[in-house]
Design an enzyme around this catalytic site. Structure first.
Site, PDB file in Angstrom:
ATOM      1  N   ASN A   8      26.785  39.096 -41.988  1.00  0.00           N
ATOM      2  CA  ASN A   8      26.105  40.030 -41.096  1.00  0.00           C
ATOM      3  C   ASN A   8      26.712  41.410 -41.326  1.00  0.00           C
ATOM      4  O   ASN A   8      27.850  41.654 -40.926  1.00  0.00           O
ATOM      5  CB  ASN A   8      26.306  39.566 -39.645  1.00  0.00           C
ATOM      6  CG  ASN A   8      25.757  40.540 -38.630  1.00  0.00           C
ATOM      7  OD1 ASN A   8      25.066  41.501 -38.977  1.00  0.00           O
ATOM      8  ND2 ASN A   8      26.060  40.287 -37.362  1.00  0.00           N
ATOM      9  N   LYS A  10      25.823  44.080 -39.973  1.00  0.00           N
ATOM     10  CA  LYS A  10      25.736  44.921 -38.762  1.00  0.00           C
ATOM     11  C   LYS A  10      25.220  46.313 -39.131  1.00  0.00           C
ATOM     12  O   LYS A  10      24.376  46.405 -40.018  1.00  0.00           O
ATOM     13  CB  LYS A  10      27.103  44.951 -38.050  1.00  0.00           C
ATOM     14  CG  LYS A  10      27.637  43.520 -37.812  1.00  0.00           C
ATOM     15  CD  LYS A  10      28.819  43.455 -36.895  1.00  0.00           C
ATOM     16  CE  LYS A  10      29.255  42.005 -36.718  1.00  0.00           C
ATOM     17  NZ  LYS A  10      30.329  41.832 -35.746  1.00  0.00           N
ATOM     18  N   HIS A  91      22.764  37.906 -31.032  1.00  0.00           N
ATOM     19  CA  HIS A  91      24.165  38.243 -31.324  1.00  0.00           C
ATOM     20  C   HIS A  91      24.795  38.879 -30.086  1.00  0.00           C
ATOM     21  O   HIS A  91      24.121  39.611 -29.347  1.00  0.00           O
ATOM     22  CB  HIS A  91      24.230  39.202 -32.514  1.00  0.00           C
ATOM     23  CG  HIS A  91      25.616  39.381 -33.048  1.00  0.00           C
ATOM     24  ND1 HIS A  91      26.543  40.178 -32.424  1.00  0.00           N
ATOM     25  CD2 HIS A  91      26.235  38.846 -34.115  1.00  0.00           C
ATOM     26  CE1 HIS A  91      27.680  40.124 -33.104  1.00  0.00           C
ATOM     27  NE2 HIS A  91      27.525  39.321 -34.129  1.00  0.00           N
ATOM     28  N   GLU A  93      26.608  41.335 -29.754  1.00  0.00           N
ATOM     29  CA  GLU A  93      26.509  42.801 -29.716  1.00  0.00           C
ATOM     30  C   GLU A  93      25.140  43.235 -29.196  1.00  0.00           C
ATOM     31  O   GLU A  93      25.021  44.269 -28.529  1.00  0.00           O
ATOM     32  CB  GLU A  93      26.809  43.372 -31.111  1.00  0.00           C
ATOM     33  CG  GLU A  93      28.305  43.250 -31.416  1.00  0.00           C
ATOM     34  CD  GLU A  93      28.648  43.146 -32.878  1.00  0.00           C
ATOM     35  OE1 GLU A  93      27.797  43.408 -33.740  1.00  0.00           O
ATOM     36  OE2 GLU A  93      29.806  42.759 -33.169  1.00  0.00           O
ATOM     37  N   GLU A 161      29.983  32.155 -31.830  1.00  0.00           N
ATOM     38  CA  GLU A 161      30.809  33.339 -32.042  1.00  0.00           C
ATOM     39  C   GLU A 161      31.479  33.727 -30.729  1.00  0.00           C
ATOM     40  O   GLU A 161      30.855  34.390 -29.881  1.00  0.00           O
ATOM     41  CB  GLU A 161      29.950  34.508 -32.538  1.00  0.00           C
ATOM     42  CG  GLU A 161      29.274  34.257 -33.869  1.00  0.00           C
ATOM     43  CD  GLU A 161      28.985  35.560 -34.607  1.00  0.00           C
ATOM     44  OE1 GLU A 161      29.407  35.674 -35.752  1.00  0.00           O
ATOM     45  OE2 GLU A 161      28.365  36.469 -34.018  1.00  0.00           O
ATOM     46  N   GLY A 167      35.625  40.759 -34.863  1.00  0.00           N
ATOM     47  CA  GLY A 167      36.215  42.011 -35.311  1.00  0.00           C
ATOM     48  C   GLY A 167      37.625  42.256 -34.810  1.00  0.00           C
ATOM     49  O   GLY A 167      38.123  43.380 -34.885  1.00  0.00           O
ATOM     50  N   SER A 206      36.014  36.775 -36.982  1.00  0.00           N
ATOM     51  CA  SER A 206      37.229  36.960 -37.771  1.00  0.00           C
ATOM     52  C   SER A 206      37.445  35.881 -38.827  1.00  0.00           C
ATOM     53  O   SER A 206      38.580  35.488 -39.094  1.00  0.00           O
ATOM     54  CB  SER A 206      38.452  37.092 -36.858  1.00  0.00           C
ATOM     55  OG  SER A 206      38.338  38.251 -36.048  1.00  0.00           O
TER      56      SER A 206
HETATM   57  P1  13P Z   1      33.703  39.618 -37.850  1.00  0.00           P
HETATM   58  O1  13P Z   1      33.652  38.606 -38.980  1.00  0.00           O
HETATM   59  O2  13P Z   1      33.820  41.020 -38.321  1.00  0.00           O
HETATM   60  O3  13P Z   1      34.695  39.219 -36.807  1.00  0.00           O
HETATM   61  O4  13P Z   1      32.243  39.556 -37.141  1.00  0.00           O
HETATM   62  C1  13P Z   1      31.718  38.333 -36.777  1.00  0.00           C
HETATM   63  C2  13P Z   1      30.309  38.540 -36.389  1.00  0.00           C
HETATM   64  O5  13P Z   1      30.022  39.095 -35.352  1.00  0.00           O
HETATM   65  C3  13P Z   1      29.269  38.061 -37.309  1.00  0.00           C
HETATM   66  O6  13P Z   1      28.008  38.089 -36.718  1.00  0.00           O
END
Ligand code: 13P
Length: 246
Positions: A8, A10, A91, A93, A161, A167, A206
């Protein structure tokens, strides 16, 4: 079941980053897992062209309606038309930044299927919810509300997740990941019967080269949804290799 290494991007990536896709394919020409990258929508068509079917390309969100007066939004059919075969939905976010709730995520998943996309439906607890011992209950509620009745192993992937692991460089312990994935599998079995065994359950938050192999060795972990470590072919390639070897 073919496992799935999903990246992803983002809100990252310009055309200048497309050579990462070429490099990833060159370094892993025939992985024994499915490989997917979900760039920002501006790059879906160009990435699909670059990938030429060697890896799958997906969107990061879609609107629940097929078309209409929804300025700034993108429909599932548009993603499909641009070369996508998957779309990430719900997601954390988007749940946090755009106030998306379970009913909207469910409607988006149904729209994705109509367009012929596979929906990757994301669930996960906040740190406060984990500390309060509510992890499994929160995820159960999200699954019940976000996953439509028409879900099958062919049209839906579930991504676990934990919000606090995204992150941050922090992850749940391996037994904690295994516990959640077993619970998700049990809930899918209760709802969808034997087909539940074929749903791919991704862990996200992560995931790095350094922890990928031990996470992929866990029961009911059928791949990963990777953010930061999916941006570079070398980093993501190591995760693809770990999943291929799992
Ligand atoms: P990270 O791998 O940067 O922690 O992000 C995970 C994520 O949100 C994937 O959709």
């Amino acid at each position: 079941m073919r496992k799935l290494a999903a990246g992803n991007w983002k809100m990252n990536g310009l055309t200048a980053q497309l050579p990462e896709v070429t490099a990833l394919i060159a370094a892993h020409p025939s992985p024994s897992c499915d490989v997917l990258l979900c760039p920002p929508s501006t790059l879906v068509a160009a990435m699909a062209s670059t990938a030429a079917g060697r890896i799958a390309v997906g969107g990061q969100d879609c609107h629940p309606k097929a078309s209409g007066a929804h300025t700034g939004d993108i429909s599932a059919a548009m993603l499909k038309d641009a070369g996508a075969s998957y779309v990430i939905l719900g997601h954390s976010e988007r749940r946090a930044d755009h106030g998306e709730g379970d009913a909207l995520v469910r409607a988006k998943a149904e729209a994705a299927w109509v367009a012929g996309l596979i929906a990757i439906i994301c669930v996960g607890e906040t740190e406060a919810e984990r500390d309060a011992g509510k992890t499994l209950a929160v995820i159960g509620t999200q699954l019940a509300g976000s996953v439509p009745d028409g879900a099958s192993s062919a049209n839906t992937v579930i991504a676990y997740e934990p919000v606090w692991a995204i992150g941050t460089g922090r992850t749940p312990t391996l037994p904690e990941i295994a516990e959640v994935h077993a619970d998700i599998r049990a809930r899918l079995t209760a709802r969808f019967g034997a087909d539940a065994a074929g749903f791919r359950l991704l862990y996200g938050g992560s995931v790095r080269q350094s922890n990928a192999a031990e996470i992929f060795a866990l029961p009911n972990v059928d791949g990963a949804l990777v953010g930061g470590a999916s941006l570079k072919a070398s980093d993501f390639g190591a995760i693809v290799a770990a999943l291929s070897a799992a």
